[in-house]
Every structure is written in C-alpha cells, then in structure tokens.
Design an enzyme around this catalytic site. Sequence first.
Site, PDB file in Angstrom:
ATOM      1  CG  ASP A  39      -7.658   9.403   6.722  1.00  0.00           C
ATOM      2  OD1 ASP A  39      -8.078   8.806   7.731  1.00  0.00           O
ATOM      3  OD2 ASP A  39      -8.316   9.493   5.672  1.00  0.00           O
ATOM      4  CG  HIS A  40      -2.856   6.214  10.208  1.00  0.00           C
ATOM      5  ND1 HIS A  40      -1.988   5.212  10.559  1.00  0.00           N
ATOM      6  CD2 HIS A  40      -2.345   6.764   9.081  1.00  0.00           C
ATOM      7  CE1 HIS A  40      -0.990   5.159   9.698  1.00  0.00           C
ATOM      8  NE2 HIS A  40      -1.182   6.104   8.789  1.00  0.00           N
ATOM      9  CB  THR A 106      -2.449   1.931  -2.527  1.00  0.00           C
ATOM     10  OG1 THR A 106      -1.117   1.908  -2.018  1.00  0.00           O
ATOM     11  CG2 THR A 106      -2.433   2.362  -3.990  1.00  0.00           C
ATOM     12  N   GLY A 107      -2.954   3.021   0.727  1.00  0.00           N
ATOM     13  CA  GLY A 107      -3.224   2.647   2.099  1.00  0.00           C
ATOM     14  C   GLY A 107      -2.345   1.545   2.646  1.00  0.00           C
ATOM     15  CD  GLU A 108      -0.734   3.176   5.427  1.00  0.00           C
ATOM     16  OE1 GLU A 108      -1.810   3.307   6.055  1.00  0.00           O
ATOM     17  OE2 GLU A 108      -0.145   4.115   4.881  1.00  0.00           O
ATOM     18  CG  ASN A 111      -4.646   2.755   9.004  1.00  0.00           C
ATOM     19  OD1 ASN A 111      -4.689   2.888  10.211  1.00  0.00           O
ATOM     20  ND2 ASN A 111      -3.611   3.184   8.279  1.00  0.00           N
ATOM     21  N   GLY A 175       6.605   3.631  -5.518  1.00  0.00           N
ATOM     22  CA  GLY A 175       7.209   2.669  -6.423  1.00  0.00           C
ATOM     23  C   GLY A 175       6.934   3.079  -7.851  1.00  0.00           C
ATOM     24  CB  ALA A 178       2.741   3.887  -6.793  1.00  0.00           C
TER      25      ALA A 178
END
Length: 319
Positions: A39-40, A106-108, A111, A175, A178
């Site tokens: 999903d991007h 948590t995404g990037e 995006n 991490g 997370a």
Amino acid sequence: MSAPLIGYFLSCEEYGVDELLEQAVLAEEAGFEALWISDHYHPWNDEQGESAFVWSMIGALSRVTRLPVTTAVTCPTVRIHPAVIAQAAATSHVLLEGRFRLGIGTGEALNEHILGDAWPPEKVRLEMLEEAVEVMRELWKGEAVQHHGTHYTVENARIYTRRDDPPPVYVSAFGPRAAEVACRIGDGLITMSPEGEVVDAFRRDGAGKPLAAGFKVAWADSEDEGAGHAHRLWPNAGLPGELAQVLPSPQHFAQASTLVTEESIRESTVCGPDVDRHVAAFRPYLEAGFDEVYVANMGPHYKAMIQAYGDKVLPALKS
C-alpha cells in the site's frame, strides 16, 4: 518443523494493475495459499514505476481469486484518516467474504507527507497508530462513534457495510517500541526478518499470536540477470536504519541507493533459477516458527517464478 502458510506478495510499486491481477490468479493456481499486497502512494524509486491505489486493487482481486488478502502494510494515520481506512477495510472484508486482514504500520514520509503534514517522530507515530486502531475497532462494531482523542476526532460516524466479524489487524514493527505496541494492539505481527529483537519480543509477549514475514527474490535465467534486476529495481532494500521511514521522495531514495552495490544485493537476495536456493531462503523462517511467509518476485520473470514455485519450491516446503 511444520510448514507455514506460504503466500505470494504483490508489489504495487513495480507492476501494473493487469500484471498484479495476473500474478494473483497464477499464484492461486500454483498453490500459494494467501496474498500480501503493498500500500503505497509512491514507488520507492522511478525505476519501479507503478503505484496503484490498493483499495481499488483489493476490489478487483476479490473478483479473480479466493485467496485471503492482507495489506502489507497500510498506514492509517496521516495521509488517510483511520475512519476512512476503517470503511475501506470493512468493505474489503465483505468483498473477500471474510478473507481480508488489515496489515498496518507507522508508514514512511515517502507516502504520508504528500498533503503537507509534518512527519512526526517515531514515538508520536506509534501513539497515532494505537489511537487509529482504537477508532477503527469501534467503527467495526457497527454503532455510531463519537471520538475526541489526542490525534483524531470522529463525529456521528457509522459503518453500515460490514461483517459481524471484524478484519484482524496485523501490525508491522521495526524496533523495540514498535514491537511493544504490536504485542499490545495487534492480532499478529508483520516483519521482514526471521530474527531479531522484534521477533523475540513478539514471541515472548505476543500471547501466541501469528508471526508473518515476507521477502523478495529475483527469478531469472541466471544469477547475474536476477541480481541485475534486483539492483536496478530494489536497491532501496539495502538502505540501513531509518532511511526508509524518513526520506521524502523517490528521487531521494534513488540518490541514497547509489550507495548500495549490486554485490551486496547478490549476497542478501536469492537471484536466478536455482530451486534449492529458493527453498533454502525459507528455512530461517521455518526454523523460527513463523506461521506465514510471503515471497515477492523482482523483475519481469514473474510467470516463470510462480510456475517454478508451484512445480518445485512449494512441494519441497510442504514435504
């Protein structure tokens, strides 16, 4: 070792919509048991060159395959409000007749910053993710929701198209902080590594919830050709640390990826047609007790890869 569920990973960043649908059909015919789909909003770099809207793709997938589908992964916090993701996930769960799972993370910045929102630090992103899951699960109950939280407001919202059983939520973690959140709020863990502190923490504190992982291979007529495709298309996979979370554009990823050599890709990735090497790539996940393992192809030879997996790799893993 008992064999985990083996699935196929659809890369929306690399393949067009028709290719993705074709891969899903071929994967089911070959004996893969489930699908992941990325999903991007952007691909990682311009060489990959695609980025279909995942919710449209899931609707199309529901018409061509009976396999379960998991997003790997959706960010329900910044670019799209969790109340909207909740509706999209509920509809997908209906379309797939209960075979949908919402994978989240948590995404990037790549995006999520596109509307001009500030990119929060990890601690805040995890807070947002936890509150987003709270909002979505309330909405999936089918009642009117009023929510005034730290990060999100929902007023007079109700989801009508839904199943009585809500979609499971699998959480991606990279991490220790997370991992702690994933253990607390997730129905399962999504990761890209068979080992490490995240896996150890989830195995210790995850109350027996499923572990799911994915990795990429580059099928080709030779190892050299496969390594070339992997290095051309996915050098970003070799970037260290938090770069994948903070770089803001495909151009920045292309610049950073010039530091990743083809030799390093060759050392870390199965390239070429050696079936034994493809089988061996699953071994760390089997030994670590993963419940689900998904494999994606890099490069143009996905038909040959899926056929070879159906004929040789999957039977070897199940034997």
